[in-house]
Design an enzyme around this catalytic site. Structure first.
Site, short mmCIF file in Angstrom:
data_model
loop_
_atom_site.label_atom_id
_atom_site.label_comp_id
_atom_site.label_asym_id
_atom_site.label_seq_id
_atom_site.Cartn_x
_atom_site.Cartn_y
_atom_site.Cartn_z
N GLU A 54 0.87 -1.44 0.02
CA GLU A 54 -0.08 0.07 0.06
C GLU A 54 0.63 1.18 -0.08
OE1 GLU A 54 -3.14 -0.03 -0.97
OE2 GLU A 54 -3.99 -2.45 -0.11
N CYS B 121 -1.82 9.36 2.71
CA CYS B 121 -0.99 8.79 1.41
C CYS B 121 -2.30 8.75 0.42
CB CYS B 121 -0.85 7.27 2.09
SG CYS B 121 -2.33 6.39 1.77
#
Length: 461
Positions: free
Chosen positions: A213, A247
């Site tokens: 991720e 993110c």
């Protein structure tokens, strides 16, 4: 590099625990999830203080993005786990009758979860919830860049879970490197692309499957027909939450030139509404994780036109919510190419939505794409022609709240997905199972072959 005996012994111990079957029973899995839930509630004050020390997070922000998020994640998993673990019946071809076929979910074995510093609790525990729900033994490695949060996890979590099957390992990148060299059955990594490459290199030695991720330059595309006030409010919230260290935060804004100036004014107004005239004095605004990261962000501002913000203070690792004019900035400037991961928001005007799409598609695929418009046709155009890990129309970040939606990247923004059943599936092996009867052992498939058998087999295909 050879691994230290302590790390190797820990892995061997967990592998033996898994082989003994401790983590397989459903009641054990639920016990551990309930234990994590108690950890989050009983240690709430210590966790909130640690997050404040590491990142300057307000307790309300910590509850919203870390604690309550994880509690909801656990409740959802507990509610659906009994259904997820049931084998799924599938069709059996005529030639295999009488018989039955099913997909049988089973644990992978021993899983390594490497957490990230920007959400040091959430991004460690959420994958662990999926791994435990799937029946695996787990090693948790908190980020060393959020030391206070790592300390709470290392010192307190074992009081609430079965430490024979779930272990916490602290340390720096050298420890992470040693761990990823071991033959885990799956590695789950959240972080940057350089760390991901190191993980993949080590995982390749044992052909260990990985979930990565990562991040990328997530765009916010703003059409001239949107509600500018609401759009600005939602972009400001998504960008400056956790001081931009998210993110999936909007990395930059592409706005149709007819409403550029109006959007800039709305963004300035929303920043002041959220954080006051001097955000440095606001308890609601966080800080940068480290001096090194702070210096990188300051360097990114060099040679740019700051539209609002731009203030900073090294001692506090503070950078104000900042809006930067991307128009006219040299195409080679890092703001065009490097993920910002901080409270700097570049804004660029475009003549059309197609121009915005072309600008986005000239870069690696982002982790998220945000589109703002009242036109369903415009929203569909962006959704169809921009490849991203997730797409959100007329808001930012909110898709993360939906357990029915998977989270994960595409291309350089990551591989693999989790959340809800998607995490359970990622950290399970869905074994193909066929069961046949000894009855009616028809000779069609056995030699000697004949034209009649060929015709019948062709009909049964």
């Amino acid at each position: 590099m050879s691994t230290t005996p302590s790390v190797t012994e820990l892995f061997t111990s967990l592998s033996n625990t898994y082989k003994a079957g401790l983590s397989r029973p459903v009641f054990w899995r639920k016990q551990q999830l309930e234990g994590i839930k108690r950890f989050l509630t009983h240690e709430q004050h210590a966790i909130e203080q640690a997050l404040a020390d590491d990142l300057g997070k307000h307790p309300s922000e910590s509850r919203l993005t870390e604690l309550n998020y994880l509690l909801s994640h656990i409740d959802y998993t507990l509610k659906h786990l009994a259904k997820w673990i049931k084998p799924t019946r599938v069709r059996t071809p005529l030639l295999a009758w009488p018989g039955s076929s099913q997909l049988y979910p089973e644990p992978l074995g021993t899983v390594l979860v490497l957490g990230a510093w920007n959400y040091p609790l959430q991004l460690l525990i959420a994958p662990a919830i999926a791994a435990i729900a799937a029946g695996n033994c787990v090693v948790l490695k908190p980020s060393e860049h959020a030391p206070k949060t790592a300390e709470v996890i290392a010192n307190k979590l074992s009081d609430y879970i079965d430490s024979h099957a779930i272990k916490v390992v602290t340390g720096d990148v050298a420890i992470a490197d040693q761990l990823t060299q071991l033959p885990f059955d799956h590695i789950f990594y959240t972080g940057g692309s350089n760390g991901a490459r190191a993980v993949l290199r080590n995982a390749a030695t044992h052909l260990t499957p990985t979930t990565l991720e990562l991040g990328g330059k997530s765009p916010a595309i703003v059409s001239e027909d949107c509600d500018l006030e609401v759009t600005a409010r939602r972009i400001v919230w998504g960008k400056y939450l956790n001081a931009g260290q998210t993110c999936i935060a909007p990395d930059y804004v592409l706005v149709q030139d007819t409403v550029r100036d109006a959007l800039i004014e709305q963004i300035k107004r929303q920043i002041e509404t959220f954080y006051g005239v001097d955000p440095q004095q606001s308890d609601d605004y966080g800080r940068i994780i480290s001096v090194n990261h702070w210096q990188r962000l300051i360097k990114l501002m060099e040679g740019t036109e700051v539209l609002t913000g731009g203030d900073y203070k090294r001692k506090e690792k503070y950078i104000a919510p900042t809006l930067i004019n991307l128009d006219g900035l040299d195409d080679q400037h890092s703001l065009h190419h490097e993920e910002i991961f901080g409270p700097l928001l570049p804004i660029k005007s475009v003549s059309s939505i197609q121009t915005a799409i072309d600008y986005v598609n000239a870069k690696p695929k982002p982790l998220a794409c945000y589109a703002f418009s009242k036109s369903n046709r415009t929203l569909a155009q962006i959704k169809t022609h921009v490849s991203a890990g997730s797409y959100c129309a007329n808001d930012t970040l909110m898709f993360m709240l939906n357990e029915e939606l998977p989270f994960g990247g595409v291309g350089q923004s990551g591989m693999g997905r989790y959340h809800g059943k998607f995490g359970f599936d990622t950290l399970s092996h869905h074994k193909s199972v066929m069961t046949r009867s000894f009855k009616f052992d028809v000779a069609l498939r056995y030699p000697p072959y004949t034209k009649l058998k060929d015709k019948v087999l062709a009909w049964l295909k």
